[in-house]
Design a protein around this motif. Structure first.
Motif: not given
Length: 75
Positions: A10-21, A62-73
């Protein structure tokens, strides 16, 4: 229905959203300065903006990649 994603995702998605905005805001600002004929001021700030946007983009990627890896594990 309960959301099953973890807090890091959730944190990674929110950070990506505000980055793109923010990136969209920089683009709109560049277009407006060009339309009003003061593009030279934007060009002076562009190297500083580029370095910060690049750093933020890499960090969020990097935060998104880490979140995806943690989510998949965790599944």
């Amino acid at each position: 229905m309960k959301n099953s994603h973890n807090r890091l995702f959730h944190l990674a998605c929110k950070a990506a959203k505000y980055f793109f905005v923010g990136l969209f805001g920089v683009v709109v600002t560049g277009l407006l300065t060009a339309a009003f004929g003061i593009f030279h001021i934007f060009v002076l700030l562009l190297p500083w903006l580029w370095s910060w946007l690049l750093r933020l983009g890499i960090t969020i990627s990097c935060l998104l990649a880490t979140a995806v890896i943690v989510e998949s594990l965790s599944s």
